[in-house]
Write a protein that holds these residues in place. Structure first.
Motif, PDB file in Angstrom:
ATOM      1  N   SER A  71       0.818  -1.212   0.000  1.00 37.87           N
ATOM      2  CA  SER A  71       0.000   0.000   0.000  1.00 37.87           C
ATOM      3  C   SER A  71       0.857   1.270   0.000  1.00 37.87           C
ATOM      4  N   GLU A  72       2.173   1.116   0.045  1.00 44.57           N
ATOM      5  CA  GLU A  72       3.089   2.256   0.009  1.00 44.57           C
ATOM      6  C   GLU A  72       3.856   2.367  -1.304  1.00 44.57           C
ATOM      7  N   SER A  74       3.642   2.914  -5.159  1.00 45.90           N
ATOM      8  CA  SER A  74       2.761   3.300  -6.267  1.00 45.90           C
ATOM      9  C   SER A  74       3.348   2.857  -7.606  1.00 45.90           C
ATOM     10  N   TYR A 130      -1.634   1.650  -6.268  1.00 47.21           N
ATOM     11  CA  TYR A 130      -0.579   0.992  -5.493  1.00 47.21           C
ATOM     12  C   TYR A 130      -0.595  -0.509  -5.771  1.00 47.21           C
TER      13      TYR A 130
END
Length: 142
Positions: A71-72, A74, A130
């Motif tokens: 989720s970090e 992209s 992401y």
């Protein structure tokens, strides 16, 4: 256009995202499962490690894993790491700006105005997507 190197980087990262609960993944496994030439993959994984996206362990029980949460990470940042700017022309790039050699009036250049819209739309999509989003889309479709 997305280079083959960037596409393979994304495929390798998605593989690691899907298999992160299984521990380290070896290059041969990623190469075989994602159909990425091994030597090419090795260079890609080194680039991703140098950019802080991957963690590696050497040796018999070694391999690669994500250094950050999916989720970090992209899609836009991965493409920039591998291919450089997202902008179609240098005068609209945020990170790699360069005035076009032949430009007379940058502020009123019709081409620049349109290409800036292209850059903005592309960056909005890629920077807002992401690895975790891509994994969720795949899970939804299957």
């Amino acid at each position: 256009m997305l280079s083959k190197k960037a596409k393979y980087a994304l495929k390798a990262l998605l593989y690691l995202t899907k298999h992160q609960d299984k521990g380290l993944a070896v290059i041969s496994e990623i190469s075989e499962k994602e159909r990425i030439p091994r030597k090419f993959l090795e260079a890609i994984l080194v680039d991703l490690k140098m950019n802080g996206v991957l963690h590696s362990v050497r040796g018999k029980n070694g391999g690669y894993s994500l250094a950050k949460s999916p989720s970090e990470v992209s899609v836009g940042n991965i493409i920039r790491m591998i291919d450089g700017p997202l902008a179609p022309i240098p005068c609209v790039s945020h990170l790699y700006y360069r005035k076009c050699d032949e430009c007379i009036d940058e502020a009123n250049c019709e081409i620049r105005i349109v290409m800036k819209k292209v850059r903005d739309a592309t960056a909005d999509i890629l920077d807002g997507t992401y690895l975790s989003d891509m994994q969720a889309i795949n899970a939804y479709l299957n």
